[in-house]
Design a protein around this motif. Structure first.
Motif, mmCIF file in Angstrom:
data_model
loop_
_atom_site.group_PDB
_atom_site.id
_atom_site.type_symbol
_atom_site.label_atom_id
_atom_site.label_comp_id
_atom_site.label_asym_id
_atom_site.label_seq_id
_atom_site.Cartn_x
_atom_site.Cartn_y
_atom_site.Cartn_z
ATOM 1 N N ALA A 1 0.814 -1.216 0.000
ATOM 2 C CA ALA A 1 0.000 0.000 0.000
ATOM 3 C C ALA A 1 0.851 1.271 0.000
ATOM 4 O O ALA A 1 0.304 2.368 -0.125
ATOM 5 N N ARG A 2 2.158 1.141 0.101
ATOM 6 C CA ARG A 2 3.018 2.308 0.284
ATOM 7 C C ARG A 2 3.554 2.829 -1.038
ATOM 8 O O ARG A 2 4.219 2.107 -1.775
ATOM 9 N N THR A 3 3.299 4.078 -1.295
ATOM 10 C CA THR A 3 3.783 4.702 -2.523
ATOM 11 C C THR A 3 5.194 5.255 -2.361
ATOM 12 O O THR A 3 5.857 5.572 -3.351
ATOM 13 N N ALA A 4 5.665 5.371 -1.116
ATOM 14 C CA ALA A 4 7.004 5.906 -0.877
ATOM 15 C C ALA A 4 8.079 4.822 -0.922
ATOM 16 O O ALA A 4 9.261 5.124 -0.776
ATOM 17 N N LEU A 5 7.682 3.577 -1.126
ATOM 18 C CA LEU A 5 8.633 2.474 -1.195
ATOM 19 C C LEU A 5 8.602 1.828 -2.575
ATOM 20 O O LEU A 5 7.533 1.625 -3.157
ATOM 21 N N ASP A 6 9.777 1.486 -3.070
ATOM 22 C CA ASP A 6 9.886 0.659 -4.277
ATOM 23 C C ASP A 6 9.993 -0.794 -3.803
ATOM 24 O O ASP A 6 11.075 -1.354 -3.684
ATOM 25 N N TRP A 7 8.828 -1.380 -3.533
ATOM 26 C CA TRP A 7 8.787 -2.678 -2.862
ATOM 27 C C TRP A 7 8.719 -3.834 -3.860
ATOM 28 O O TRP A 7 8.191 -3.694 -4.966
ATOM 29 N N THR A 8 9.248 -4.954 -3.429
ATOM 30 C CA THR A 8 9.048 -6.235 -4.111
ATOM 31 C C THR A 8 8.752 -7.273 -3.037
ATOM 32 O O THR A 8 9.445 -7.320 -2.012
ATOM 33 N N VAL A 9 7.736 -8.088 -3.264
ATOM 34 C CA VAL A 9 7.381 -9.166 -2.344
ATOM 35 C C VAL A 9 7.813 -10.486 -2.971
ATOM 36 O O VAL A 9 7.425 -10.795 -4.111
ATOM 37 N N LEU A 10 8.625 -11.262 -2.256
ATOM 38 C CA LEU A 10 9.068 -12.570 -2.732
ATOM 39 C C LEU A 10 8.437 -13.655 -1.878
ATOM 40 O O LEU A 10 8.590 -13.657 -0.650
ATOM 41 N N ARG A 11 7.750 -14.594 -2.531
ATOM 42 C CA ARG A 11 7.065 -15.682 -1.829
ATOM 43 C C ARG A 11 7.674 -17.027 -2.234
ATOM 44 O O ARG A 11 7.292 -17.625 -3.239
ATOM 45 N N PRO A 12 8.622 -17.522 -1.448
ATOM 46 C CA PRO A 12 9.245 -18.806 -1.765
ATOM 47 C C PRO A 12 8.306 -19.973 -1.483
ATOM 48 O O PRO A 12 7.395 -19.887 -0.652
ATOM 49 N N GLY A 13 8.608 -21.089 -2.136
ATOM 50 C CA GLY A 13 7.929 -22.340 -1.828
ATOM 51 C C GLY A 13 8.522 -22.984 -0.584
ATOM 52 O O GLY A 13 9.120 -22.305 0.262
ATOM 53 N N ARG A 14 8.376 -24.291 -0.465
ATOM 54 C CA ARG A 14 8.873 -25.004 0.717
ATOM 55 C C ARG A 14 10.393 -24.954 0.729
ATOM 56 O O ARG A 14 11.052 -25.374 -0.217
ATOM 57 N N LEU A 15 10.958 -24.441 1.835
ATOM 58 C CA LEU A 15 12.397 -24.216 1.919
ATOM 59 C C LEU A 15 13.147 -25.505 2.246
ATOM 60 O O LEU A 15 12.710 -26.297 3.085
ATOM 61 N N THR A 16 14.287 -25.680 1.594
ATOM 62 C CA THR A 16 15.151 -26.820 1.878
ATOM 63 C C THR A 16 16.575 -26.321 2.116
ATOM 64 O O THR A 16 16.934 -25.206 1.743
ATOM 65 N N ASP A 17 17.393 -27.184 2.723
ATOM 66 C CA ASP A 17 18.792 -26.859 2.970
ATOM 67 C C ASP A 17 19.722 -27.520 1.963
ATOM 68 O O ASP A 17 20.937 -27.574 2.175
ATOM 69 N N ASP A 18 19.171 -28.019 0.866
ATOM 70 C CA ASP A 18 20.018 -28.559 -0.196
ATOM 71 C C ASP A 18 20.906 -27.457 -0.767
ATOM 72 O O ASP A 18 20.609 -26.262 -0.635
ATOM 73 N N ALA A 19 21.980 -27.841 -1.422
ATOM 74 C CA ALA A 19 22.844 -26.856 -2.067
ATOM 75 C C ALA A 19 22.090 -26.171 -3.203
ATOM 76 O O ALA A 19 21.331 -26.802 -3.943
ATOM 77 N N GLY A 20 22.285 -24.872 -3.313
ATOM 78 C CA GLY A 20 21.619 -24.131 -4.375
ATOM 79 C C GLY A 20 22.106 -24.553 -5.749
ATOM 80 O O GLY A 20 23.269 -24.932 -5.926
ATOM 81 N N THR A 21 21.225 -24.446 -6.718
ATOM 82 C CA THR A 21 21.572 -24.780 -8.101
ATOM 83 C C THR A 21 21.756 -23.534 -8.954
ATOM 84 O O THR A 21 22.327 -23.604 -10.045
#
Length: 220
Positions: A144-164
């Motif tokens: 709702a904020r016009t003073a912020l250049d916002w981005t919302v990131l919604r990850p799926g189920r988190l794992t501790d595997d090594a990133g690809t």
């Protein structure tokens, strides 16, 4: 570039701090427990003790002064009850957004959760339902904020595997897993691409390089 990360000792936050520091950025992590300071220093971040459940807007804004971006990656964590989902996952996110506005920090990225935009289905664990509602309320307040250049990131189920380094990043991805490494890499790429402001994106594992996946959503 100077970035302040709320929830600086969280698993995603530590990974992001390490990535940003390794490329030469200045990074500060907001933490509640001073005993966590050495862990932040070990990844190249400056520890800043600030309890977002008790701080005022003015106090947090002081920590944000001079920053180029703020990231909300905090969470009440497993084992916490309904009350802390509200005071951390919702209220602390709103507090950081308020403080960013006060400090004149426009770039704001928030780590949310897949499923935060709908009412939890019947039968869901009450604490998890509270978590989703808290995340959804925080997202709504930030968007709702016009003073912020916002981005919302919604990850799926988190794992501790090594990133690809390869992901699927879309407005809607459907359910899926994603490594914490790849969430951190995606956050770093989003910070680098201000033209993703105003977007809410879901993230799961996929076949596209992180940088290319983010660039595909750049607008204007």
């Amino acid at each position: 570039m100077r970035t302040v990360i709320a929830g600086g000792h969280g698993q995603i936050a530590l990974r992001l701090e390490k990535l940003l520091a390794a490329r030469g950025d200045t990074v500060a992590g907001l933490i509640r427990d001073p005993d966590q300071s050495d862990d932040l220093r070990a990844v190249g971040a400056e520890p800043v003790v600030c309890d977002l459940e008790g701080a005022t807007v003015e106090e947090v804004a002081r920590h944000l002064e001079g920053a180029d971006a703020a990231v909300f990656a905090a969470g009440a964590g497993p084992g916490s009850g309904t009350g802390r989902k509200e005071t951390v996952d919702r209220d602390a996110a709103v507090l950081l957004a308020d403080a960013a506005e006060r400090a004149g920090v426009r770039r704001f990225v928030i780590v949310s959760s897949m499923g935060a935009d709908t009412e939890p289905p019947a039968g869901v664990d009450p604490v998890f339902a509270s978590y989703l509602r808290a995340k959804g309320a925080a997202d709504e307040a930030v968007r709702a904020r016009t003073a912020l250049d916002w981005t919302v990131l919604r990850p799926g189920r988190l794992t501790d595997d090594a990133g690809t380094g390869r992901v699927r990043l879309e407005e809607r991805t459907g359910r899926g897993d994603i490594t914490r490494d790849d969430v951190a890499a995606t956050l770093a790429a989003l910070l680098d691409e201000p033209r993703t402001a105003g977007l809410t994106l879901e993230l799961v594992e996929g076949d596209t390089d992180v940088t290319a996946a983010v660039a595909a959503h750049a607008r204007g």
